[in-house]
Design an enzyme around this catalytic site. Structure first.
Site, PDB file in Angstrom:
ATOM      1  N   ASP A  74      10.952  14.814  69.413  1.00 27.48           N
ATOM      2  CA  ASP A  74      12.093  14.391  70.222  1.00 27.48           C
ATOM      3  C   ASP A  74      11.688  13.621  71.474  1.00 27.48           C
ATOM      4  O   ASP A  74      12.545  13.067  72.162  1.00 27.48           O
ATOM      5  CB  ASP A  74      12.920  15.614  70.654  1.00 27.48           C
ATOM      6  CG  ASP A  74      13.706  16.236  69.514  1.00 27.48           C
ATOM      7  OD1 ASP A  74      13.825  15.604  68.451  1.00 27.48           O
ATOM      8  OD2 ASP A  74      14.204  17.364  69.697  1.00 27.48           O
ATOM      9  N   MET A 133      18.554  21.051  73.180  1.00 28.50           N
ATOM     10  CA  MET A 133      18.967  19.818  73.859  1.00 28.50           C
ATOM     11  C   MET A 133      17.774  19.017  74.367  1.00 28.50           C
ATOM     12  O   MET A 133      17.915  18.128  75.200  1.00 28.50           O
ATOM     13  CB  MET A 133      19.923  20.143  75.002  1.00 28.50           C
ATOM     14  CG  MET A 133      21.215  20.805  74.520  1.00 28.50           C
ATOM     15  SD  MET A 133      22.430  21.022  75.844  1.00 28.50           S
ATOM     16  CE  MET A 133      23.010  19.329  76.022  1.00 28.50           C
ATOM     17  N   ALA A 134      16.569  19.343  73.865  1.00 26.03           N
ATOM     18  CA  ALA A 134      15.338  18.576  74.123  1.00 26.03           C
ATOM     19  C   ALA A 134      14.904  18.625  75.581  1.00 26.03           C
ATOM     20  O   ALA A 134      14.358  17.655  76.102  1.00 26.03           O
ATOM     21  CB  ALA A 134      15.478  17.127  73.643  1.00 26.03           C
ATOM     22  N   PRO A 172      19.289  22.996  79.563  1.00 22.91           N
ATOM     23  CA  PRO A 172      19.032  24.354  79.074  1.00 22.91           C
ATOM     24  C   PRO A 172      17.647  24.491  78.441  1.00 22.91           C
ATOM     25  O   PRO A 172      17.167  23.583  77.754  1.00 22.91           O
ATOM     26  CB  PRO A 172      20.128  24.563  78.022  1.00 22.91           C
ATOM     27  CG  PRO A 172      21.220  23.635  78.439  1.00 22.91           C
ATOM     28  CD  PRO A 172      20.556  22.446  79.040  1.00 22.91           C
ATOM     29  N   VAL A 173      17.022  25.625  78.681  1.00 21.18           N
ATOM     30  CA  VAL A 173      15.698  25.917  78.127  1.00 21.18           C
ATOM     31  C   VAL A 173      15.870  26.523  76.736  1.00 21.18           C
ATOM     32  O   VAL A 173      16.697  27.419  76.540  1.00 21.18           O
ATOM     33  CB  VAL A 173      14.929  26.887  79.050  1.00 21.18           C
ATOM     34  CG1 VAL A 173      13.576  27.252  78.448  1.00 21.18           C
ATOM     35  CG2 VAL A 173      14.738  26.260  80.431  1.00 21.18           C
ATOM     36  N   LYS A 203      19.923  15.702  75.226  1.00 19.87           N
ATOM     37  CA  LYS A 203      20.475  15.013  74.052  1.00 19.87           C
ATOM     38  C   LYS A 203      21.324  15.973  73.242  1.00 19.87           C
ATOM     39  O   LYS A 203      21.187  17.192  73.313  1.00 19.87           O
ATOM     40  CB  LYS A 203      19.347  14.438  73.171  1.00 19.87           C
ATOM     41  CG  LYS A 203      18.350  15.455  72.608  1.00 19.87           C
ATOM     42  CD  LYS A 203      18.798  16.172  71.344  1.00 19.87           C
ATOM     43  CE  LYS A 203      17.757  17.145  70.821  1.00 19.87           C
ATOM     44  NZ  LYS A 203      18.291  18.068  69.790  1.00 19.87           N
ATOM     45  N   GLY A 248      12.411  20.414  76.970  1.00 15.11           N
ATOM     46  CA  GLY A 248      10.955  20.281  77.056  1.00 15.11           C
ATOM     47  C   GLY A 248      10.489  18.882  76.744  1.00 15.11           C
ATOM     48  O   GLY A 248       9.588  18.344  77.407  1.00 15.11           O
ATOM     49  N   SER A 249      11.110  18.269  75.747  1.00 12.77           N
ATOM     50  CA  SER A 249      10.762  16.887  75.394  1.00 12.77           C
ATOM     51  C   SER A 249      11.098  15.943  76.535  1.00 12.77           C
ATOM     52  O   SER A 249      10.346  15.000  76.829  1.00 12.77           O
ATOM     53  CB  SER A 249      11.520  16.468  74.133  1.00 12.77           C
ATOM     54  OG  SER A 249      11.126  17.252  73.022  1.00 12.77           O
TER      55      SER A 249
END
Length: 299
Positions: A137, A100-101, A95-96, A10, A103-104
């Site tokens: 998120d 840009m969420a 990307p970690v 996102k 992990g979510s």
């Protein structure tokens, strides 16, 4: 048997942040737009819960039960009286620690995949409730498209989007911790009046019309000064993208990924080439939005 779910990244086209609440969170007016960079989460029946990951920056992804994908499996299993015995594999392309969420997205992907694998038949409302428990998120990662997030970002209202928006994303050479950025926001705001966060009517209108110039004139991120305070070199990346012809440039969410809006795919490619040559970022990606939310690919 296994189930694979694709989940989008996102970008926040508006992130209005209120003052810290007594619980430590902040009220937000968070306008999310899902974009076509994806993680794929595959869950397979196993003897115990375990997580593996491959792809860019996979070494930075926690593989224990603190991973949001593992927590999603545990949360759904607990609600339905079963053991969370699955192997969760994350094919990472978002990307970690980049704002840009990613992990979510993995949490939402694992939740939907486990629901399909186990046949729990959870309603959309139950899945969104679990998502909100996992993180602010995560609900949007499930829903995708475009939405206004209020509360701490977890209460979603779907938004109309009248066209496709073309983006360039520049990844930094290190991550930024979201809690650290919020703490810096609080430090910078100390002693000042922080207004109640409200979505911009002009920005919502620009999204609905699919007008990139109008959207460029209205994007905003209240966390950007905090991200730049912690990571001053991001200012050089933002300047390089603007100089290359981006309609606007901003830090994505809590950063450190920077986002550049372009008028069309050709303009996006030009901005991407210039950013790649600028020496101000690690890697550059292009993507368009809106993109669909978590989607079962097979199983």
């Amino acid at each position: 048997m296994s189930v694979t779910v694709r989940v989008p990244a996102k970008v926040n086209v508006q992130l209005a942040v209120g003052a810290a609440r007594p619980d430590g969170y902040h009220d937000l007016a968070n306008v999310f737009l899902a974009v076509g960079l994806y993680d794929e989460v595959t869950v397979t029946a196993a003897d115990e819960l375990r997580v593996t990951c491959d792809g860019p920056d996979a070494a930075q992804v926690p593989l224990d039960r603190t991973n949001l994908a593992a927590r999603a499996a545990q949360a759904l299993a607990a609600r339905h009286g079963r053991s969370p015995d699955v192997h969760v594999h994350i094919a990472k392309d978002i990307p970690v620690a980049g704002g840009m969420a990613g992990g979510s997205a993995d949490g939402a992907g694992a939740l939907l995949a486990c629901d399909a694998l186990w046949g729990t038949g959870a309603s959309r409302e139950e899945l969104l409730e679990i998502c909100a428990e996992l993180g602010s998120d995560v609900p949007f990662s499930l829903v995708g498209g475009a939405a206004l997030g209020t509360g701490r970002g977890e209460r979603l209202t779907a938004l109309d989007v009248g066209g496709t928006f073309h983006w360039v994303f520049a990844m930094a050479d290190r991550g930024l911790s979201t809690p650290s950025v919020f703490r810096e926001f609080d430090r910078l705001a100390e002693g000042t009046h922080v207004p109640v966060p409200v979505a911009s009517p002009d920005l919502l209108d620009a999204l609905a019309k699919g007008d990139p110039d109008a959207l460029a004139a209205t994007v905003s991120n209240d966390l950007q000064p905090a991200a730049l305070s912690l990571f001053p070199a991001l200012a050089d990346t933002l300047a390089a993208g603007r100089a290359a012809g981006a309609l606007t440039a901003l830090v994505s969410g809590s950063g450190p990924t920077t986002a550049f809006l372009a008028r069309d795919p050709g303009s996006a490619a030009k901005v991407a080439r210039a950013l790649s040559a600028s020496g101000t970022c690690r890697t550059v990606r292009t993507a368009s939005g809106p993109a669909p939310g978590a989607t079962v690919l097979g199983g």
